[in-house]
Design a protein around this motif. Structure first.
Motif, PDB file in Angstrom:
ATOM      1  N   GLY A  24       0.863  -1.197   0.144  1.00 23.37           N
ATOM      2  CA  GLY A  24       0.052  -0.238   0.027  1.00 23.37           C
ATOM      3  C   GLY A  24       0.616   1.221   0.033  1.00 23.37           C
ATOM      4  N   LYS A  25       2.155   1.703   0.265  1.00 23.00           N
ATOM      5  CA  LYS A  25       2.620   2.524   0.364  1.00 23.00           C
ATOM      6  C   LYS A  25       4.261   2.973  -0.169  1.00 23.00           C
ATOM      7  CE  LYS A  25       0.345   3.402   5.284  1.00 23.00           C
ATOM      8  NZ  LYS A  25       0.558   3.431   6.765  1.00 23.00           N
ATOM      9  N   TYR A  26       4.087   2.412  -0.905  1.00 21.91           N
ATOM     10  CA  TYR A  26       5.362   1.860  -2.043  1.00 21.91           C
ATOM     11  C   TYR A  26       5.196   3.189  -2.476  1.00 21.91           C
ATOM     12  CZ  TYR A  26       6.336  -2.649   0.082  1.00 21.91           C
ATOM     13  OH  TYR A  26       6.529  -3.633   0.202  1.00 21.91           O
ATOM     14  N   GLY A  27       6.254   3.790  -3.577  1.00 22.71           N
ATOM     15  CA  GLY A  27       6.574   5.423  -3.870  1.00 22.71           C
ATOM     16  C   GLY A  27       6.276   5.034  -5.342  1.00 22.71           C
ATOM     17  N   ASP A  28       7.050   3.992  -5.716  1.00 22.12           N
ATOM     18  CA  ASP A  28       6.707   3.570  -6.903  1.00 22.12           C
ATOM     19  C   ASP A  28       5.802   1.547  -7.457  1.00 22.12           C
ATOM     20  OD1 ASP A  28       6.649   1.924  -9.216  1.00 22.12           O
ATOM     21  OD2 ASP A  28       8.771   3.381  -9.679  1.00 22.12           O
ATOM     22  N   ASP A  29       5.252   1.391  -7.409  1.00 23.65           N
ATOM     23  CA  ASP A  29       4.962  -0.287  -7.081  1.00 23.65           C
ATOM     24  C   ASP A  29       5.866  -1.475  -7.803  1.00 23.65           C
ATOM     25  OD1 ASP A  29       2.426   0.797  -6.354  1.00 23.65           O
ATOM     26  OD2 ASP A  29       1.383   0.450  -7.386  1.00 23.65           O
ATOM     27  N   ARG A  50      -8.494  -1.207  -4.132  1.00 21.97           N
ATOM     28  CA  ARG A  50      -7.052  -0.591  -5.559  1.00 21.97           C
ATOM     29  C   ARG A  50      -6.774  -1.454  -6.355  1.00 21.97           C
ATOM     30  NH1 ARG A  50      -2.182   3.068  -1.997  1.00 21.97           N
ATOM     31  NH2 ARG A  50      -3.886   4.296  -1.011  1.00 21.97           N
ATOM     32  N   VAL A  51      -7.396  -2.113  -6.240  1.00 25.30           N
ATOM     33  CA  VAL A  51      -7.266  -3.044  -7.087  1.00 25.30           C
ATOM     34  C   VAL A  51      -8.554  -2.802  -8.533  1.00 25.30           C
ATOM     35  CG1 VAL A  51      -7.476  -5.806  -8.339  1.00 25.30           C
ATOM     36  CG2 VAL A  51      -6.770  -4.942  -5.808  1.00 25.30           C
ATOM     37  N   ARG A 108     -10.449   7.760  13.379  1.00 27.24           N
ATOM     38  CA  ARG A 108      -8.705   8.424  13.363  1.00 27.24           C
ATOM     39  C   ARG A 108      -7.402   7.756  14.471  1.00 27.24           C
ATOM     40  NH1 ARG A 108     -10.487  14.097  16.362  1.00 27.24           N
ATOM     41  NH2 ARG A 108     -12.256  12.673  16.760  1.00 27.24           N
ATOM     42  N   GLY A 161       0.524   1.662  11.488  1.00 28.21           N
ATOM     43  CA  GLY A 161       1.381   2.349  10.652  1.00 28.21           C
ATOM     44  C   GLY A 161       2.452   3.742  11.792  1.00 28.21           C
ATOM     45  N   THR A 210       4.533  -0.235   6.622  1.00 31.71           N
ATOM     46  CA  THR A 210       4.731   0.873   6.808  1.00 31.71           C
ATOM     47  C   THR A 210       6.240   0.908   6.470  1.00 31.71           C
ATOM     48  OG1 THR A 210       2.652   1.586   7.297  1.00 31.71           O
ATOM     49  CG2 THR A 210       3.882   3.054   7.721  1.00 31.71           C
ATOM     50  N   ALA A 213       8.190   0.577   4.110  1.00 30.16           N
ATOM     51  CA  ALA A 213       7.669   0.690   2.804  1.00 30.16           C
ATOM     52  C   ALA A 213       8.570   2.682   2.878  1.00 30.16           C
ATOM     53  CB  ALA A 213       6.332   0.542   2.106  1.00 30.16           C
ATOM     54  N   THR A 214       8.021   2.907   4.057  1.00 31.02           N
ATOM     55  CA  THR A 214       8.616   3.872   4.762  1.00 31.02           C
ATOM     56  C   THR A 214       9.961   4.661   4.375  1.00 31.02           C
ATOM     57  OG1 THR A 214       7.682   4.484   5.906  1.00 31.02           O
ATOM     58  CG2 THR A 214       6.057   5.032   5.204  1.00 31.02           C
ATOM     59  N   ALA A 215      10.545   3.189   4.336  1.00 30.80           N
ATOM     60  CA  ALA A 215      11.788   3.163   4.991  1.00 30.80           C
ATOM     61  C   ALA A 215      13.141   4.266   3.930  1.00 30.80           C
ATOM     62  CB  ALA A 215      12.956   2.681   4.983  1.00 30.80           C
ATOM     63  N   ARG A 216      13.735   5.238   3.813  1.00 30.65           N
ATOM     64  CA  ARG A 216      14.805   4.796   2.612  1.00 30.65           C
ATOM     65  C   ARG A 216      15.047   4.318   1.866  1.00 30.65           C
ATOM     66  NH1 ARG A 216      18.372   7.557   5.840  1.00 30.65           N
ATOM     67  NH2 ARG A 216      19.931   5.642   5.225  1.00 30.65           N
TER      68      ARG A 216
ATOM     69  N   ARG B  72       3.348   8.367   7.781  1.00 25.52           N
ATOM     70  CA  ARG B  72       3.052   7.216   8.660  1.00 25.52           C
ATOM     71  C   ARG B  72       1.772   6.582   7.604  1.00 25.52           C
ATOM     72  NH1 ARG B  72       1.050   7.137  13.598  1.00 25.52           N
ATOM     73  NH2 ARG B  72       0.500   9.260  13.860  1.00 25.52           N
ATOM     74  N   GLY B  75       1.059   7.069   3.571  1.00 23.36           N
ATOM     75  CA  GLY B  75       2.652   6.010   2.757  1.00 23.36           C
ATOM     76  C   GLY B  75       2.742   7.351   1.166  1.00 23.36           C
ATOM     77  N   ARG B  76       3.516   6.351   0.669  1.00 23.45           N
ATOM     78  CA  ARG B  76       4.107   7.306  -0.889  1.00 23.45           C
ATOM     79  C   ARG B  76       3.897   7.348  -1.728  1.00 23.45           C
ATOM     80  NH1 ARG B  76       9.606   9.100   0.920  1.00 23.45           N
ATOM     81  NH2 ARG B  76      10.510   7.772   2.317  1.00 23.45           N
ATOM     82  N   GLN B 300      -4.800  12.144  10.174  1.00 23.39           N
ATOM     83  CA  GLN B 300      -4.915  11.333   9.840  1.00 23.39           C
ATOM     84  C   GLN B 300      -6.183  11.967   8.186  1.00 23.39           C
ATOM     85  OE1 GLN B 300      -5.572  11.072  12.240  1.00 23.39           O
ATOM     86  NE2 GLN B 300      -4.532   9.375  13.213  1.00 23.39           N
ATOM     87  N   LEU B 370       5.451   9.826  -9.933  1.00 29.50           N
ATOM     88  CA  LEU B 370       6.439   8.693  -9.900  1.00 29.50           C
ATOM     89  C   LEU B 370       8.008   9.639 -10.264  1.00 29.50           C
ATOM     90  CD1 LEU B 370       4.788   5.967 -12.129  1.00 29.50           C
ATOM     91  CD2 LEU B 370       5.959   6.205 -10.088  1.00 29.50           C
ATOM     92  N   GLY B 373       9.013  10.277  -6.464  1.00 29.04           N
ATOM     93  CA  GLY B 373       8.482   9.049  -5.719  1.00 29.04           C
ATOM     94  C   GLY B 373       7.601   9.003  -4.937  1.00 29.04           C
ATOM     95  N   TYR B 374       5.809   9.497  -5.913  1.00 32.92           N
ATOM     96  CA  TYR B 374       5.112   9.430  -5.385  1.00 32.92           C
ATOM     97  C   TYR B 374       4.692   8.380  -6.456  1.00 32.92           C
ATOM     98  CZ  TYR B 374       5.121  11.819  -1.028  1.00 32.92           C
ATOM     99  OH  TYR B 374       5.802  12.151   0.330  1.00 32.92           O
ATOM    100  N   GLN B 375       4.145   6.969  -6.139  1.00 37.29           N
ATOM    101  CA  GLN B 375       2.909   6.131  -6.220  1.00 37.29           C
ATOM    102  C   GLN B 375       1.701   6.689  -6.707  1.00 37.29           C
ATOM    103  OE1 GLN B 375       3.249   2.782  -7.917  1.00 37.29           O
ATOM    104  NE2 GLN B 375       1.389   2.851  -9.215  1.00 37.29           N
ATOM    105  N   ALA B 379      -7.789   3.982  -8.338  1.00 37.04           N
ATOM    106  CA  ALA B 379      -9.025   3.101  -7.625  1.00 37.04           C
ATOM    107  C   ALA B 379      -8.370   3.229  -5.998  1.00 37.04           C
ATOM    108  CB  ALA B 379      -9.808   2.213  -8.098  1.00 37.04           C
TER     109      ALA B 379
END
Lengths: 267, 411
Positions: A24-29, A50-51, A108, A161, A210, A213-216, B72, B75-76, B300, B370, B373-375, B379
């Motif tokens: 879910g949180k990657y900057g590029d799938d 998201r699918v 929240r 998260g 998380t 995915a959010t690591a450098r 957090r 995500g990206r 959030q 992209l 750095g963002y996907q 959907a």
């Protein structure tokens, strides 16, 4: 390498890797296959919301390596009905019959709703799904889920998260002792050492999204979590030494330091 | 005459507006800003401190926290959507708006067939989240017209939002039944006196009916509501504080709803309103201050960045706390299909509501996201969309087949 006899069996499927990863949180799938490989993960969860199979752009499912076990999740569901609907959509879309139930009705706090989760678990287990519910580590909810036909339980280590680690350590330990199903620690693990600790405690697996995915460098972090989970599992199997609550204990205590007087005659 | 709902936001708004905001802003100093940034959860006083002049010297620190909170929680990844202008008939006289009834522009409303054509064109770009907009003309483009359009759109998009005049609970429920899952409502300004000056006529004149609309939408079954001030209409600090409080107030009462915020900012030289109207400028520094402070206060909440901002600035702002951006935007009615070589928006007689600044197509936006750095996420919801309809035979997503939808025929 993990001992071949130590595979984790869920829904009749033997899994050698005990790290589950997310999407879910990657900057590029496009990172997904690399992270899967580096971490040694065999199970990957994916938010059904998201699918989109109809999209000519392709979709995240196409990034998942074929050897992986898909674990679609019901992220976004606010009640049992929505979770059930999403699960059926997953099956209809050809995403298999594993389902991670996520029912969250507080945007929240993001804490799972145990009652609605149990309702959805019962319905879907009866329909033949392999159900892995995300839950608060509560003994009675876990029993309800087990009775409802869950294939494993997925208690949270800390709020999703949050990267706060094993905040619920004591309660997870209760589940590991009491529940006969695999206990997969999910959500809140921020460091490999925390995943390692969960595995040392006897968790069957860990799910980490998380923190990777959010690591450098998500690929390297995926590898680090993979190693931590293997190390923790190894330690659990090897049998950890007893832990003292406080102080220290000499390996060869001087005999009679405290009670030796009993052997002496009174002055 | 509609007055504020008893259990609505207005009493809370009065409480906030009774605070001595100027004194709080003056009192904020370096120590206060650092203390606010160090707190795990910010209250409204902390938000004011982060909006104060003293906090301008801590923008980098605020942005760091804002970015961390966003990563957090989200995500990206960045959600993409586009607005679809269904109609521009309007009976309001908002002095700052290009669709005002006083403007001499070509008025039109899309037929259901035209809606389907627009939807087809837009969905071919890969977008699955759409925001349907109308002007304020209850007789021409009221709730029933909108519900018909929503039903068509639900056949193409997995998430349909509506941005329309304020409606009743029943009218919102009609949209939900037709397949809508969220509503956007900009209060424009929370300052009642200023609101009255800016909205001299038409249904929108009623401040309270608009103020309570997000709550009514949730009561009508919407999954989410999106709020916003129109920055540039009034004192921005007061409006940002009120918007943030409105969001948190709704979160407290509807914990399962997705509450998000937009930050549309008027641009002094390109707005479509009356010649005499000059928006107050919110410069880039203050805009960053608003965005990052809001994120720290509402970790959030989704935050939407408008295409009113130019592309280069959107690329810089996106990583600071934004979760949703529009792409492939055309603010003219029918502008996605009704083109020929030349865009309708470019023709002299067909004025858009406002001029967009970021003209990137969906492809360009996805590529640029992209790159930073963002996907891009196309959907983000399923229930009520075409896949759901195909499986369950539900009304929503049935592509406007009246046989499947007897409950939304006009009464």
């Amino acid at each position: 390498m993990q001992n071949i006899d130590d595979s984790l069996v869920i829904g009749g499927k033997a899994l050698s890797g005990r790290l589950f990863i997310g999407t879910g949180k990657y900057g590029d799938d496009a990172l997904i296959p690399q992270i899967a490989e580096a971490s040694g993960a065999q199970v990957i969860t994916i938010a059904l919301r998201r699918v989109d199979l109809s999209n000519s752009r392709g979709n995240v499912l196409q990034r998942v390596p074929e050897y992986m076990q898909l674990l679609p999740n019901t992220s976004g569901a606010r009640n049992a009905e929505e979770a059930v609907r999403l699960a059926r959509l997953a099956k209809a879309a050809g995403a298999g019959d594993w389902i991670k139930i996520e029912v969250i009705s507080d945007t929240r706090r993001l804490l799972p709703d145990g009652y609605e989760t149990a309702k959805a678990t019962e319905i879907l287990a009866k329909e033949g799904f392999t159900v892995l519910p995300y839950m608060n580590p509560d003994l009675y909810v876990a029993r309800a889920l087990a009775n409802a036909g869950a294939a494993a339980v997925m208690p949270l280590a800390a709020p999703i998260g949050s990267n706060r680690g094993l905040s619920t350590r004591e309660m997870i330990a209760v589940l590991i002792e009491e529940i006969k199903l695999p206990v997969i620690v999910d959500a809140g693990l921020g460091r490999p050492s925390q995943a390692c600790e969960a595995m040392e405690m006897g968790a069957a697996a860990c799910l980490v999204n998380t923190a990777i995915a959010t690591a450098r460098d998500p690929v390297k972090m995926g590898a680090a979590f993979g190693e931590a989970v293997r190390a923790g599992r190894g330690a659990y199997l090897a049998g950890l030494g007893r832990v003292l609550e406080a102080g220290a204990e000499a390996s060869s205590p001087e005999n009679g330091a405290l009670t030796g007087f009993l052997n002496k005659t009174a002055p | 005459m509609y007055t504020a709902m008893e259990d609505g936001f207005y009493p809370e708004l009065m409480r906030i507006q009774a605070m001595d905001i100027d004194a709080a802003l003056q009192a904020a100093d370096k120590t206060a800003v650092q203390a606010a940034l160090a707190k795990p959860v910010l209250d409204e006083e902390d938000l004011l401190i982060l909006l104060s002049p003293a906090a301008e010297n801590f923008l980098e620190e605020t942005a760091r926290r804002s970015q961390a909170e966003t990563l957090r929680n989200f995500g990206r990844s960045m959600q993409l959507f586009t607005p679809l202008y269904l109609a521009n008939y309007c009976t309001n006289r908002c002095v700052y708006c290009g669709f005002s009834t006083k403007r001499r522009i070509r008025r039109r409303m899309l037929t259901l067939e035209e809606v389907a054509a627009e939807a087809e064109t837009i969905s071919a770009t890969g977008l699955r989240k759409i925001l349907a907009l109308t002007g304020d003309d209850p007789k021409r483009t009221g709730a029933l017209y909108l519900a018909g359009c929503v039903r068509v759109l639900a056949g193409y998009f997995s998430s349909v939002g509506v941005e329309t005049p304020a409606m009743t609970v029943e009218e919102y429920r009609l949209q939900v039944d037709a397949g809508a899952d969220s509503m956007t409502m900009f209060q424009e300004t929370y300052n009642r006196e200023r609101y009255a000056v800016l909205h001299p006529g038409g249904p929108k004149k009623n401040f309270f009916f608009r103020l309570d609309a997000p709550q009514r939408a949730l009561m009508g079954g919407m999954r989410g509501v999106n709020l916003g001030p129109l920055l540039g209409l009034a004192d921005w600090r007061g409006d940002v504080l009120a918007t943030a409080s409105h969001a948190r107030w709704l979160m407290d009462r509807y914990p399962d709803a997705e509450i998000s915020v937009s930050l549309p900012r008027m641009r002094p030289h390109t707005e479509g309103g009356e010649a005499a109207f000059k928006p107050a400028e919110v410069d880039n520094l203050h805009f960053v201050q608003i965005l990052t402070a809001l994120r720290c206060y509402l970790p959030q909440a989704g935050i939407t960045l408008s295409t009113r901002e130019p592309a280069w600035l959107r690329d810089k702002l996106a990583p600071l706390g934004v979760t949703r951006v529009s792409a492939g935007v055309c603010t003219a009615v029918g502008g996605h299909t009704d083109t020929g070589a030349e865009s309708v928006a470019e023709q002299t007689e067909d004025k858009p509501q406002f001029d967009i600044s970021d003209e990137r197509s969906v492809d360009e936006m996805a590529r640029d996201l992209l790159r930073i750095g963002y996907q891009p996420v196309f959907a983000d919801w399923l229930i009520g969309g075409p896949a759901d309809a195909a499986l369950t035979g539900s009304i929503a997503g049935s592509l406007g087949n009246p046989a499947l939808s007897p409950d939304i025929q006009p009464v």
